[in-house]
Design an enzyme around this catalytic site. Structure first.
Site: not given
Length: 484
Positions: A79, A146
């Protein structure tokens, strides 16, 4: 242009990275990126698995004759942080990133680039695809989400990996090898109030916008002394209330928990007779900020404009209590590490403040390499807002990554770095939340380290990655894999 980025060296790394920029992948929306990795593994004939939470683990066998070497797990997150300049129309869930070459850097137009952690992901895919490399058994762990809560790392179960060495590729300073990181906890503040107090007779409404700040990563950039838009706008509002009879209607500042707020907006009402005075004060206050943050913030803008008069304002006692709490609350670095000079031990970022229609909320990200200091800072925030009558909750907490002074992989990477660059890297810890802090709990026997190329202004639309540094770090990584 795509063709320009894909011709940079090493071509495989830049090719995979450009492909990632074309796959929307903000936190919470990484399914397409997961599918991309799985499709690559299938084309390469490599075993791959997707865990229930969404992490992808790809296995690459050792080069013939090197099967007895330790298993190395390469790790990065899929991400990216979605940040854009306010004037830009960009939907991170559907729109690709407009990446381009700017001199010695690759950057993006008016949005985050996603080099954090797309370059790390691209390194891993390039290692998987390169059959000229000599190495032992490799696992490539692509984690999800994350940037908000480390969801992917938290979703891993003991035994998921056979890795004896873990190389995290989520660092952003080429000359440094990281052997530890800060833990963190989210602090969330909320207060409900009755939105029924009528706007005072004779008032006009004013929209206030504080923009043009740099923002940045709330961990690695917190030491740089950049202005927090929420704190500075609250400071302005406190004086506007005290001296010009302002009544607060709304406040909307910041966005993501791990990004230093670059912009904040408020609507107030004031007696029409005070308008000239408020405008003059705003001009003086902006000049004052430019002096206070000279050399740090070059484009501070504080603008006022009349807007539609609302029917109600925030009750005076609520307004005063909340503005005082925001002004009084701690923000920025709170303590430094004595054993690593120049490294922040504890900090907090007043990331998001929202007040409208009977509801107030604020979000803080507190970081520290000391659990006790972390909770001390969180407690200071709680105390300030408890005095204002608000509720405070903690969530998404995780511990730091404890350094290992005798780490064998540290010696290997230091040697590879010296052979590639002719220089000795600095060994340090990072004031940011690497997934190693969580992975250490599910891979307790693994020897861990983190490194990566030069990335500047992550978590902001100024994010950029050094072209030359990406190439050097690729050679460092591949040389280390040959020597493990």
């Amino acid at each position: 242009m795509a063709t320009e980025i894909k011709t940079l060296a090493p071509a495989a790394v830049w090719g995979y990275f450009y492909d990632l920029t074309q796959i929307p992948r903000p936190t919470g929306h990484t399914l397409a990126a997961q599918d991309y990795v799985l499709a690559l593994a299938a084309r390469l004939g490599l075993k791959a698995e997707r865990h229930a939470v969404g992490n992808v683990l790809v296995h690459k066998p050792a080069t013939a004759g090197l099967e007895q070497r330790p298993v190395v797990t390469l790790q990065a997150h899929l991400d990216m942080v979605p940040q854009k300049n306010s004037h830009v129309q960009h939907d991170f869930v559907t729109d690709p990133i407009d990446a381009y070459i700017d001199g010695e850097w690759v950057t993006a137009r008016d949005t985050t680039l996603g080099a954090d952690n797309g370059i790390g992901v691209a390194y891993m895919m390039a290692v998987l695809a390169d059959n000229t490399l000599r190495h032992g058994p490799i696992e490539a762990l692509f984690t999800i989400d994350e940037e908000v809560g480390m969801v992917g790392a938290h979703g891993l179960q003991p035994g998921f990996s056979k890795g004896q060495i873990l190389i995290n590729l989520d660092s952003e300073d080429e000359g440094q090898l990281f052997v530890g990181c800060a833990g963190a906890v989210d602090v969330k503040v909320s207060l409900e109030y009755k939105d029924q107090e009528p706007t005072p007779e004779g008032d006009i409404a004013v929209r206030i916008a504080l923009t043009g700040l740099k923002g940045g990563h709330s961990g690695t950039d917190i030491i740089l002394g950049r202005a927090n838009a929420n704190k500075q706008l609250a400071r302005f509002l406190k004086e506007a209330i005290a001296s010009y009879g302002a009544r607060l209607v709304s406040f909307d500042g910041g966005s993501l928990r791990n990004a230093i707020p670059r912009e904040a907006f408020a609507v107030v009402t004031i007696p029409e007779a005070e308008a000239d005075g408020l405008w003059e004060f705003a001009s003086d206050f902006a000049d004052q900020l430019r002096v206070e943050f000279r050399g740090v913030e070059e484009t501070i803008s504080l603008t006022l404009e009349r807007t539609e008069l609302p029917a109600t304002v925030v009750p005076e006692e609520i307004q005063d209590a909340l503005i005082n709490a925001v002004v009084a609350c701690v923000n920025g670095p709170q303590s430094m590490l004595t054993e690593f000079p120049g490294i922040v031990e504890s900090s907090t970022n007043m990331a998001r403040v929202l007040l409208e229609a009977g509801h107030f909320s604020a979000t803080f990200l507190v970081r520290s390499s000391s659990d006790s200091r972390k909770m001390e800072v969180a407690g200071a925030i709680e105390s300030a807002f408890n005095l204002a009558g608000a509720e405070v909750d903690y969530s998404a907490g995780y511990g730091g990554w404890a350094p290992n002074a005798s780490s064998p992989i540290l010696g290997t990477l230091r040697k590879a770095y010296e052979e590639v660059t002719g220089q000795t890297p600095e060994v340090t810890i990072i004031h940011a939340g690497l997934e190693c802090g969580i992975l250490q709990g599910v891979m307790p026997e693994a020897d861990m380290i983190s490194f990566g190329p030069d990335i500047r202004a992550p978590h902001s639309p100024d994010e950029r990655v050094s072209i030359a540094s990406v190439e050097r770090c690729w050679h460092i990584l591949t040389k280390a894999l040959e020597q493990v």
